[in-house]
Design a protein around this motif. Structure first.
Motif, PDB file in Angstrom:
ATOM      1  N   SER A  72       2.644  -1.210   8.313  1.00 13.61           N
ATOM      2  CA  SER A  72       1.507  -1.538   8.454  1.00 13.61           C
ATOM      3  C   SER A  72       0.797  -0.379   7.613  1.00 13.61           C
ATOM      4  O   SER A  72      -0.234  -0.422   6.616  1.00 13.61           O
ATOM      5  CB  SER A  72       0.635  -1.908   9.357  1.00 13.61           C
ATOM      6  OG  SER A  72      -0.645  -2.207   9.198  1.00 13.61           O
ATOM      7  N   SER A  73       0.995   0.695   7.946  1.00 16.50           N
ATOM      8  CA  SER A  73       0.370   2.058   7.529  1.00 16.50           C
ATOM      9  C   SER A  73       0.876   2.291   6.008  1.00 16.50           C
ATOM     10  O   SER A  73       0.134   2.984   5.241  1.00 16.50           O
ATOM     11  CB  SER A  73       0.383   3.228   8.293  1.00 16.50           C
ATOM     12  OG  SER A  73       1.876   3.644   8.255  1.00 16.50           O
ATOM     13  N   ALA A  74       1.770   1.747   5.627  1.00 15.00           N
ATOM     14  CA  ALA A  74       2.541   1.788   4.167  1.00 15.00           C
ATOM     15  C   ALA A  74       1.951   0.849   3.258  1.00 15.00           C
ATOM     16  O   ALA A  74       2.332   1.048   1.853  1.00 15.00           O
ATOM     17  CB  ALA A  74       4.147   1.593   4.423  1.00 15.00           C
ATOM     18  N   VAL A  75       0.907  -0.097   3.677  1.00 11.57           N
ATOM     19  CA  VAL A  75       0.246  -0.908   2.737  1.00 11.57           C
ATOM     20  C   VAL A  75      -0.840  -0.183   2.141  1.00 11.57           C
ATOM     21  O   VAL A  75      -1.811   0.407   2.777  1.00 11.57           O
ATOM     22  CB  VAL A  75      -0.147  -2.078   3.523  1.00 11.57           C
ATOM     23  CG1 VAL A  75      -0.885  -3.061   2.700  1.00 11.57           C
ATOM     24  CG2 VAL A  75       0.922  -2.989   4.138  1.00 11.57           C
ATOM     25  N   HIS A  76      -0.873  -0.075   0.814  1.00  6.28           N
ATOM     26  CA  HIS A  76      -2.001   0.576   0.182  1.00  6.28           C
ATOM     27  C   HIS A  76      -3.088  -0.262   0.368  1.00  6.28           C
ATOM     28  O   HIS A  76      -2.975  -1.328   0.500  1.00  6.28           O
ATOM     29  CB  HIS A  76      -1.477   0.865  -1.461  1.00  6.28           C
ATOM     30  CG  HIS A  76      -0.456   1.889  -1.475  1.00  6.28           C
ATOM     31  ND1 HIS A  76      -0.402   2.853  -2.460  1.00  6.28           N
ATOM     32  CD2 HIS A  76       0.572   2.350  -0.713  1.00  6.28           C
ATOM     33  CE1 HIS A  76       0.690   3.700  -2.494  1.00  6.28           C
ATOM     34  NE2 HIS A  76       1.266   3.282  -1.209  1.00  6.28           N
ATOM     35  N   PRO A  77      -4.243   0.250  -0.097  1.00  2.00           N
ATOM     36  CA  PRO A  77      -5.550  -0.516  -0.141  1.00  2.00           C
ATOM     37  C   PRO A  77      -5.463  -1.843  -1.174  1.00  2.00           C
ATOM     38  O   PRO A  77      -6.070  -2.700  -0.792  1.00  2.00           O
ATOM     39  CB  PRO A  77      -6.608   0.523  -0.655  1.00  2.00           C
ATOM     40  CG  PRO A  77      -6.147   1.614   0.099  1.00  2.00           C
ATOM     41  CD  PRO A  77      -4.418   1.615  -0.328  1.00  2.00           C
ATOM     42  N   ASP A  78      -4.792  -1.443  -2.253  1.00  2.00           N
ATOM     43  CA  ASP A  78      -4.837  -2.791  -3.076  1.00  2.00           C
ATOM     44  C   ASP A  78      -3.600  -3.734  -2.586  1.00  2.00           C
ATOM     45  O   ASP A  78      -3.495  -4.499  -3.562  1.00  2.00           O
ATOM     46  CB  ASP A  78      -4.623  -2.178  -4.527  1.00  2.00           C
ATOM     47  CG  ASP A  78      -3.185  -1.481  -4.825  1.00  2.00           C
ATOM     48  OD1 ASP A  78      -2.385  -1.123  -3.826  1.00  2.00           O
ATOM     49  OD2 ASP A  78      -2.932  -1.116  -6.030  1.00  2.00           O
TER      50      ASP A  78
END
Length: 395
Positions: A346-352
């Motif tokens: 989940s933390s590897a998902v960038h804001p975009d």
């Protein structure tokens, strides 16, 4: 993309356009810094956000019919792994876009398999074909899969599994007529087992089981129970002096076993073999998870590998969560592994919506950065998300 959107009813068009926009990220709440379970809404939002980012940036999707070179072409393994994950999202999302998109792209490419008929990397797209056939009884999706494996079984290749230098006229190694590399166990066997389930013909499962056993016997290390990527790594050492067991290579194997089990009824003659193998691999894998929740790119390097590589981590998180959901693993014992793995993903998902920390195309532990992403990594993330979503289903 515009053509497909315009083909849908207006309410669906509006919903799809909204979901293609950036979605908010949801933090894990915790008073003691230990990862907590997310909500189903959070998991679905993350899955759709990542899928939307990837769909919008995949060239062949916006220019159907335009040729793509090499392993990125439609029907080959990079896209095939992505679509496997996308089918899992399509089954769970209320948004009809994903299933519509799968059908649109498949039909535009005549549901073709990859260009090398015997090569497992060119078989994985068949899992999407069979998924679509089950849901829509589309014979055009089924026919290429059946034709490919009828041909292969008749050929009955008996090449050595030794991975030697040099490529043949198809630009693959001669041993790759068979499953001589770990990745192949994700790409090929699940298609054959599902084809048996659909057609009622046991020959596909019989062939897959024979070849699967041969690969395990050849590549599995008797001590660690991990699989070498291929025979070239039997005696190699990693940069920290460890035996080389590649995280994503083992991830392909672990997820492949899961997909075989999904296509075997409880009373099937081969079921016990794959359940035992799944449990054996699980015991080996959970011991290697790092403190931060990721699995090291070189599995025996442990904490020395600082980077949180996400493709291997996604496959392992997926497989463990799937085992809990299927009743093969004890929830209390293995839930901490899943929670820590999902926090990394989940933390590897960038804001975009870009999914980062995915090691690029490779065959061994190497390098990875936060901005590295790939279709197959997104596919692995969607697999993990699907199992997390099911895990959070109210009991």
């Amino acid at each position: 993309m515009k053509v497909l959107l315009n083909s849908l009813r207006k309410p669906y068009r509006k919903k799809i356009i909204l979901t293609l926009a950036c979605l908010p990220m949801f933090a894990f709440a915790s008073s003691n810094n230990a990862p907590q379970l997310p909500t189903q809404e959070h998991v679905m939002a993350q899955m759709e956000k990542v899928a939307n980012w990837q769909v919008a940036r995949t060239q062949h999707m916006t220019h159907v019919g335009r040729a793509r070179a090499g392993s990125e072409a439609y029907g080959r393994w990079i896209q095939g792994a992505f679509y496997k994950g996308l089918t899992k999202l399509a089954e769970r999302s209320e948004n009809p876009f994903y299933e519509t998109w799968i059908g649109y792209v498949g039909n535009a490419h005549n549901w073709k398999m990859g260009k090398v008929k015997y090569f497992a990397d060119d078989h994985v797209i068949g899992q999407t074909n069979l998924w679509y056939y089950r849901r829509h009884k589309n014979e055009e999706a089924l026919a290429p899969v059946k034709d490919t494996f009828d041909w292969l079984i008749e050929k009955a290749p008996d090449n050595s599994l030794e991975f030697v230098a040099g490529r043949n006229k198809d630009n693959v190694h001669n041993c790759q007529w068979r499953w001589c590399w770990a990745d192949a166990l994700f790409m090929g066997p699940p298609v054959l087992f599902e084809l048996s389930a659909i057609t009622g013909d046991p020959k596909y499962a019989d062939y897959a089981h024979k070849e699967f056993q041969a690969t395990i016997a050849y590549l599995q290390d008797p001590k660690s129970k991990l699989l070498f990527r291929d025979s070239r790594y039997f005696d190699k050492q990693g940069k920290f002096g460890e035996q080389v067991f590649w995280s994503r290579g083992m991830g392909w194997v672990y997820a492949g076993v899961v997909h075989v089990l999904e296509n075997l009824p409880r009373d099937h003659q081969y079921r016990s073999y794959y359940e035992s193998l799944y449990e054996e691999l699980t015991l080996a894998i959970v011991e290697l998870q790092k403190q931060d929740g990721a699995w090291p790119m070189s599995l025996l390097a442990g904490e020395k590998y600082a980077e949180p590589e996400t493709s291997g981590t996604a496959f392992f998180t997926y497989g463990i969560a799937w085992g809990i959901n299927s009743g093969l693993l004890d929830r209390n014992t293995y839930l901490p592994n899943v929670k820590k793995g999902w926090k990394v993903l989940s933390s590897a998902v960038h804001p975009d919506g870009k999914f980062g920390w995915v090691q690029g195309v490779n065959e061994k532990p190497d390098v990875v950065t936060k901005n590295d992403s790939q279709l197959f990594g997104v596919g692995a993330f969607l697999l993990a998300g699907s199992a997390m979503y099911d895990l959070l289903e109210p009991q």
